[in-house]
Design a protein around this motif. Structure first.
Motif, mmCIF file in Angstrom:
data_model
loop_
_atom_site.group_PDB
_atom_site.id
_atom_site.type_symbol
_atom_site.label_atom_id
_atom_site.label_comp_id
_atom_site.label_asym_id
_atom_site.label_seq_id
_atom_site.Cartn_x
_atom_site.Cartn_y
_atom_site.Cartn_z
ATOM 1 N N ALA A 12 0.852 -1.188 0.000
ATOM 2 C CA ALA A 12 0.000 0.000 0.000
ATOM 3 C C ALA A 12 0.884 1.232 0.000
ATOM 4 O O ALA A 12 1.918 1.272 0.670
ATOM 5 C CB ALA A 12 -0.879 -0.003 1.248
ATOM 6 N N SER A 13 0.468 2.254 -0.773
ATOM 7 C CA SER A 13 1.257 3.487 -0.806
ATOM 8 C C SER A 13 0.337 4.694 -0.861
ATOM 9 O O SER A 13 -0.867 4.590 -1.135
ATOM 10 C CB SER A 13 2.185 3.478 -2.025
ATOM 11 O OG SER A 13 1.426 3.382 -3.211
ATOM 12 N N ARG A 14 0.914 5.826 -0.588
ATOM 13 C CA ARG A 14 0.188 7.092 -0.689
ATOM 14 C C ARG A 14 1.143 8.147 -1.224
ATOM 15 O O ARG A 14 2.245 8.304 -0.708
ATOM 16 C CB ARG A 14 -0.343 7.493 0.702
ATOM 17 C CG ARG A 14 -1.200 8.747 0.672
ATOM 18 C CD ARG A 14 -1.653 9.093 2.083
ATOM 19 N NE ARG A 14 -2.300 10.353 2.098
ATOM 20 C CZ ARG A 14 -3.608 10.561 1.908
ATOM 21 N NH1 ARG A 14 -4.402 9.532 1.715
ATOM 22 N NH2 ARG A 14 -4.113 11.765 1.932
ATOM 23 N N HIS A 18 5.779 4.419 0.249
ATOM 24 C CA HIS A 18 5.375 3.144 0.833
ATOM 25 C C HIS A 18 4.658 3.342 2.166
ATOM 26 O O HIS A 18 5.092 4.115 3.008
ATOM 27 C CB HIS A 18 6.625 2.294 1.061
ATOM 28 C CG HIS A 18 6.367 1.042 1.814
ATOM 29 N ND1 HIS A 18 5.816 -0.070 1.222
ATOM 30 C CD2 HIS A 18 6.546 0.734 3.109
ATOM 31 C CE1 HIS A 18 5.683 -1.020 2.125
ATOM 32 N NE2 HIS A 18 6.132 -0.556 3.281
ATOM 33 N N GLN A 19 3.550 2.617 2.376
ATOM 34 C CA GLN A 19 2.879 2.659 3.675
ATOM 35 C C GLN A 19 2.951 1.329 4.405
ATOM 36 O O GLN A 19 3.281 1.276 5.581
ATOM 37 C CB GLN A 19 1.412 3.050 3.498
ATOM 38 C CG GLN A 19 1.219 4.550 3.360
ATOM 39 C CD GLN A 19 -0.231 4.908 3.473
ATOM 40 O OE1 GLN A 19 -1.094 4.215 2.937
ATOM 41 N NE2 GLN A 19 -0.511 5.980 4.167
ATOM 42 N N ALA A 42 -4.528 -3.002 4.891
ATOM 43 C CA ALA A 42 -3.988 -1.821 4.194
ATOM 44 C C ALA A 42 -4.887 -0.605 4.436
ATOM 45 O O ALA A 42 -4.398 0.507 4.650
ATOM 46 C CB ALA A 42 -3.869 -2.097 2.697
ATOM 47 N N PRO A 50 -4.303 4.715 2.279
ATOM 48 C CA PRO A 50 -3.483 4.634 1.072
ATOM 49 C C PRO A 50 -4.274 5.125 -0.134
ATOM 50 O O PRO A 50 -5.501 5.075 -0.139
ATOM 51 C CB PRO A 50 -3.178 3.144 0.953
ATOM 52 C CG PRO A 50 -4.251 2.447 1.716
ATOM 53 C CD PRO A 50 -4.660 3.387 2.812
ATOM 54 N N VAL A 53 -3.326 0.400 -3.533
ATOM 55 C CA VAL A 53 -2.976 -0.876 -2.906
ATOM 56 C C VAL A 53 -2.829 -1.899 -4.024
ATOM 57 O O VAL A 53 -3.736 -2.058 -4.847
ATOM 58 C CB VAL A 53 -4.052 -1.365 -1.906
ATOM 59 C CG1 VAL A 53 -3.598 -2.675 -1.255
ATOM 60 C CG2 VAL A 53 -4.340 -0.320 -0.840
#
Ligand code: WAQ
Ligand code: MG
Length: 268
Positions: A12-14, A18-19, A42, A50, A53
């Motif tokens: 998952a990222s935003r 990277h989250q 996530a 996020p 994902v």
């Protein structure tokens, strides 16, 4: 007929950062429920949601799957994160990491090892003597995958970890990741703490003493964290990458679980 196994991965990222992520090995009938659980994780993790994902599924070649045993577990209780980092340094040096590489590795995790002090998606690979970074892409790092508990052994392993207070999926996943890393070619030790601001426990792992948890490696609220894999040669990078990213490994048994013990600087 042998059941097919799949590597299931989530990240998952935003805003491109990277989250969270997860790596599982599952049977065909587990795919849907585990994928849903990872998606939920996530979306529900602390912090902002996020904006992307990715979940991926890949069938594993049955003949390529290896089996191994988890490392011993120790837990050290420290008074604060400074004492925790001092203990982590000692454990790394005991494992064969130079003072210089320890300082560099620790400094990277403390300041954000990715570009502009961000959190990396994967791990730093560092020469255990020179402290040189070897992983190439400092944003992605190297991402360990294709490892999990063996599905037949899972209930017994999880039950024993739960009795010891170590049954949370975060602990089990970190233990499994460290176990795979400890079996890698050229590995001297690993240092890890989470990027989750609310999770301050981290560990040092080495092939002799195993998975050594430390109950404070950063200040509560600190959003930085990561992993450093210390290796004994710059020539191991290719086989290391191949093993950590591609080789499927399933863990069939626990090592010894040692009771938690207090540690203060005056010890030893
Ligand atoms: N491969 C390589 N590096 C990874 C991977 C992976 N599969 N997954 C995470 N990382 C790196 C990445 O830089 C993350 O930012 C960082 O590690 C931390 O990941 O109580 O929760 O999932 O015994 O936040 C350790 C202690 C918890 C558990 C570690 O890490 C315990 C944790 P997180
Ligand atoms: Mg995290």
């Amino acid at each position: 007929m042998e059941r097919l196994l799949y590597s299931l991965r989530m990240r998952a990222s935003r805003g491109g950062y990277h989250q969270s992520g997860a790596e599982k090995v599952v049977t065909a009938d587990e795919v849907a429920s585990v994928a849903a659980a990872l998606m939920a994780r996530a979306m529900n993790s602390s912090g902002p949601q996020p904006d992307a994902v990715h979940c991926s599924l890949e069938c594993l070649e049955p003949a390529s799957i290896r089996h191994a045993v988890l490392p011993d577990i120790a837990t050290f209780l420290v008074s604060d994160w400074r004492a925790g980092r001092s203990l982590a340094s000692r454990l790394l040096v005991r494992a064969g990491v130079s003072d210089r590489a320890v300082r560099r590795g620790m400094g990277l995790l403390a300041g954000g090892a990715g570009p502009d002090g961000s959190v990396m998606r994967g791990a730093v690979v560092m020469h255990a003597q020179s402290g040189e970074r070897l992983e190439g892409d400092a944003s992605r790092g190297i991402r360990v995958s294709r490892m999990d508990l063996d599905s037949e052994a899972r209930p017994a392993i999880e039950a024993l970890l739960t009795v010891a207070g170590l049954g949370h999926h975060r602990v089990i996943e970190a233990l499994v990741l460290a176990a795979k890393v400890l079996n890698a070619p050229g590995i001297v030790a690993e240092l890890c703490w989470s990027d989750d601001p609310d999770y301050v426990i981290g560990y040092v792992a080495d092939p002799y003493y195993g998975y050594q948890r430390i109950n404070g490696l950063k200040e509560q609220g600190d959003p930085l964290g990561g992993r450093v894999f210390f290796v004994n040669s710059d020539r191991v990078l290719d086989p290391l990458l191949e093993y950590l990213e591609r080789q499927p490994v399933l863990f069939t048994a626990l090592g010894r679980i040692n009771p938690a013990k207090d540690w203060c600087d005056a010890d030893e």
